[in-house]
Design a protein around this motif. Structure first.
Motif, mmCIF file in Angstrom:
data_model
loop_
_atom_site.group_PDB
_atom_site.id
_atom_site.type_symbol
_atom_site.label_atom_id
_atom_site.label_comp_id
_atom_site.label_asym_id
_atom_site.label_seq_id
_atom_site.Cartn_x
_atom_site.Cartn_y
_atom_site.Cartn_z
ATOM 1 N N SER A 111 -9.310 1.496 0.925
ATOM 2 C CA SER A 111 -8.750 2.846 0.769
ATOM 3 C C SER A 111 -9.694 3.894 1.333
ATOM 4 C CB SER A 111 -8.472 3.130 -0.718
ATOM 5 O OG SER A 111 -7.515 2.234 -1.241
ATOM 6 N N GLY A 112 -10.994 3.720 1.052
ATOM 7 C CA GLY A 112 -11.970 4.663 1.599
ATOM 8 C C GLY A 112 -12.044 4.598 3.115
ATOM 9 N N PHE A 113 -11.875 3.411 3.670
ATOM 10 C CA PHE A 113 -11.890 3.274 5.130
ATOM 11 C C PHE A 113 -10.719 4.026 5.755
ATOM 12 C CE2 PHE A 113 -10.916 1.256 9.131
ATOM 13 C CZ PHE A 113 -12.162 1.053 9.707
ATOM 14 N N LEU A 114 -9.543 3.939 5.127
ATOM 15 C CA LEU A 114 -8.382 4.647 5.669
ATOM 16 C C LEU A 114 -8.582 6.153 5.634
ATOM 17 C CD1 LEU A 114 -5.425 2.574 4.167
ATOM 18 C CD2 LEU A 114 -6.111 2.713 6.564
ATOM 19 N N ALA A 115 -9.300 6.619 4.590
ATOM 20 C CA ALA A 115 -9.554 8.061 4.510
ATOM 21 C C ALA A 115 -10.540 8.519 5.572
ATOM 22 C CB ALA A 115 -10.075 8.414 3.120
ATOM 23 N N ASN A 309 -4.056 -5.585 0.421
ATOM 24 C CA ASN A 309 -3.294 -5.990 1.603
ATOM 25 C C ASN A 309 -2.452 -4.841 2.154
ATOM 26 O OD1 ASN A 309 -4.039 -8.767 1.960
ATOM 27 N ND2 ASN A 309 -2.870 -9.268 0.128
ATOM 28 N N GLU A 310 -1.985 -3.978 1.268
ATOM 29 C CA GLU A 310 -1.229 -2.814 1.738
ATOM 30 C C GLU A 310 -2.122 -1.902 2.583
ATOM 31 O OE1 GLU A 310 1.938 0.215 -0.301
ATOM 32 O OE2 GLU A 310 -0.023 0.048 -1.264
ATOM 33 N N ASN A 311 -3.344 -1.697 2.110
ATOM 34 C CA ASN A 311 -4.272 -0.868 2.880
ATOM 35 C C ASN A 311 -4.652 -1.523 4.201
ATOM 36 O OD1 ASN A 311 -4.292 1.069 0.854
ATOM 37 N ND2 ASN A 311 -6.115 0.227 -0.147
ATOM 38 N N HIS A 383 6.512 1.608 -0.690
ATOM 39 C CA HIS A 383 5.903 0.789 0.356
ATOM 40 C C HIS A 383 6.895 0.545 1.497
ATOM 41 C CE1 HIS A 383 3.480 -2.398 2.193
ATOM 42 N NE2 HIS A 383 4.588 -3.116 2.273
ATOM 43 N N ALA A 384 8.141 0.280 1.149
ATOM 44 C CA ALA A 384 9.156 0.067 2.186
ATOM 45 C C ALA A 384 9.312 1.315 3.053
ATOM 46 C CB ALA A 384 10.484 -0.310 1.543
ATOM 47 N N ALA A 385 9.254 2.497 2.418
ATOM 48 C CA ALA A 385 9.357 3.745 3.179
ATOM 49 C C ALA A 385 8.148 3.930 4.090
ATOM 50 C CB ALA A 385 9.494 4.925 2.227
ATOM 51 N N ALA A 386 6.956 3.576 3.607
ATOM 52 C CA ALA A 386 5.755 3.700 4.428
ATOM 53 C C ALA A 386 5.801 2.734 5.614
ATOM 54 C CB ALA A 386 4.510 3.429 3.575
ATOM 55 N N ARG A 387 6.280 1.512 5.392
ATOM 56 C CA ARG A 387 6.379 0.563 6.484
ATOM 57 C C ARG A 387 7.402 1.010 7.531
ATOM 58 N NH1 ARG A 387 2.873 -0.856 7.872
ATOM 59 N NH2 ARG A 387 3.829 -2.499 9.144
ATOM 60 N N GLU A 388 8.440 1.642 7.058
ATOM 61 C CA GLU A 388 9.442 2.149 8.004
ATOM 62 C C GLU A 388 8.838 3.204 8.922
ATOM 63 O OE1 GLU A 388 13.953 4.099 7.919
ATOM 64 O OE2 GLU A 388 12.812 3.836 6.062
ATOM 65 N N ARG A 401 1.853 8.248 2.948
ATOM 66 C CA ARG A 401 2.672 7.615 1.904
ATOM 67 C C ARG A 401 1.905 6.510 1.168
ATOM 68 N NH1 ARG A 401 8.227 8.584 2.180
ATOM 69 N NH2 ARG A 401 8.869 9.858 3.972
ATOM 70 N N VAL A 402 0.758 6.104 1.719
ATOM 71 C CA VAL A 402 -0.027 5.046 1.085
ATOM 72 C C VAL A 402 -1.219 5.613 0.320
ATOM 73 C CG1 VAL A 402 -1.473 3.019 1.526
ATOM 74 C CG2 VAL A 402 0.695 3.286 2.716
#
Length: 472
Positions: A111-115, A309-311, A383-388, A401-402
């Motif tokens: 999560s910190g890496f994504l930020a 895994n989501e991140n 999650h489905a909305a973020a993947r879309e 969205r994540v």
């Protein structure tokens, strides 16, 4: 007259050999002390005083043996119950916490890496706290593990891997702040080390501690059949002795034998009732405590892995793929590896929450689980909305969205984790209450049985002695 020559006289008898001396009688065979003692007992058994002495000795020995076996088996089961409450289960929970801290550190790092450069101080602190708590848990596990045991070996390996993992995360953060894509590769390598090496070893540690916990339950819950059998035998012998005394003297009661019977009855009832209550408490602590804790730990682990895994789906951006068979068409399809793992983790989370809900035996245990199920449903939708958005090429929208604020999947994950933590706290309390009740039911039984058995044996001897005094 002519002279007559001398005639030979009668010859002397030949000397005979003296008769042989008679052989000495063979020495009698030396008898053993046991044989002599047996003869003495047999001789004593021919008189009534002798029989009474034998009966008194046998009764005293039987009552003392009953008390000794009761004390031994009760102490053994009480020690195992104490290990369940104060050693095995806490160590099992500590091993689960090590896994959770490692998994949460891995999730927080992604999560910190994504930020990127916008990583918050709270996120950084959470990661450092997780690493510190995992290291402290490994120290405790090492101190409580037997030398050269598989658990000690696993702890040593984790202690070696932890600084390696932390170094990879720091390199990923450094390159990420500078804008170098190689930072993502370092983070994926760190995640691989965590998922394929560290977490399986932590899982093995958790499994070994659970096996020790089950072994302690197996030692604490069986009925002490040897002690119960001796108790029944002692009461039968005392009843026979009193009946014999009544038939020979026409006296209804012998105070000494009645006292011995009363003490043996108290010990036997205490033994049976105490172990029944203890067994019920320990079984309840396992059914509504340990089982629920194991399921909740597994569910929390699944949620942490799903979040990680989501991140990583956004970190890798399709760099890691997996080929699977479509269950409906039977065709081979290529999917994002981390997104595929996310779906599997969410399925495990759903099954775990459903099982935890079934094991909950009151509203306090069921309410947080039900709330976590609602959070999981919303999480899957977000999650489905973020993947879309990510599939459409809107990476920033998917990122918001994540790891964004309100309305992001991170909010759902935090709610699931919080509710599972509440459920774990409640089930931990339920376990301690039930296991404590089981342990309390055996408190003082070993000492009390020994004291009462000595009193019972003394009473039996005094009762027989009173009868013997009539022959003096």
């Amino acid at each position: 007259m002519p002279a007559v020559p001398p005639q030979p006289g009668p010859s002397a008898p030949a000397p005979q050999a003296p008769p042989p001396a008679p052989a000495p009688d063979p020495a009698p065979a030396r008898r053993t002390a046991f044989a002599e003692g047996f003869d003495q007992v047999r001789a004593a058994a021919t008189t009534e005083p002798g029989r009474l002495r034998i009966i008194g000795a046998a009764l005293a020995l039987l009552v003392v043996l009953f008390g000794a076996v009761t004390a031994w088996q009760s102490e053994e089961r009480a020690g195992a119950a104490d290990d369940v409450l104060h050693k095995s289960q806490p160590l099992s929970s500590a091993a689960a916490d090590i896994y959770l801290y490692l998994a949460d550190a891995n999730t927080t790092a992604s999560s910190g890496f994504l930020a990127g450069g916008q990583e918050s101080a709270d996120s950084r602190k959470r990661y450092e706290d997780d690493i510190d708590r995992a290291a402290a848990g490994l120290v405790r596990a090492a101190s409580n593990s037997d030398p050269d045991s598989p658990a000690a070996k696993t702890v040593a390996e984790l202690n070696t891997l932890l600084p390696e993992y932390k170094g990879l995360v720091e390199q990923a953060r450094t390159y990420n702040r500078q804008g170098f894509p190689v930072g993502g590769a370092y983070l994926r390598y760190a995640n691989e080390k965590m998922q394929e090496e560290m977490l399986p070893k932590a899982q093995n540690l958790y499994t070994s501690e659970n096996q020790r916990l089950r072994a302690d339950y197996a030692d604490a819950t069986p009925y002490p059949w040897a002690a119960i059998g001796l108790g029944v035998l002692a009461l039968a012998a005392l009843a026979w002795a009193q009946h014999r005394n009544y038939r020979r003297t026409n006296r209804v009661l012998n105070h000494g034998l009645v006292a011995a019977t009363a003490t043996a009855t108290v010990v036997l009832l205490w033994l049976v009732v105490g172990h029944t209550v203890a067994r019920a408490g320990l079984n309840d602590s396992y059914d509504h405590g340990v089982r629920s804790l194991n399921v909740l730990h597994d569910a929390r682990i699944a949620s942490l892995k799903a979040r990680g895994n989501e991140n990583l789906t956004l970190v890798a951006r399709g760099a890691e793929t997996v080929t699977v068979t479509d269950g409906r068409t039977g065709e081979k399809v290529t999917l994002d590896a981390y997104d595929h793992d996310f779906d599997q983790d969410m399925d495990a989370l759903g099954k775990g929450l459903a099982q935890a809900s079934g094991l909950a035996d009151d509203d306090k245990g069921e309410k947080p689980v039900t709330a976590a199920q609602g959070n999981m449903k919303v999480w899957k939708e977000r999650h489905a909305a973020a993947r879309e958005q990510d599939d459409f090429g809107n990476y920033q929208a998917a990122l918001n969205r994540v790891i964004g604020g309100k309305g992001a999947t991170g909010e759902c994950f935090d709610s699931v984790d919080h509710n599972l933590s509440l459920a774990l706290t409640h089930e931990e309390s339920e376990f301690r209450q039930s296991a404590g009740d089981g342990l309390d039911a055996m408190t003082g039984l070993s000492v009390g049985a020994a004291v009462l058995a000595v009193l019972g044996a003394a009473s039996a001897v005094l009762g027989i002695g009173r009868r013997l005094s009539e022959y003096r």
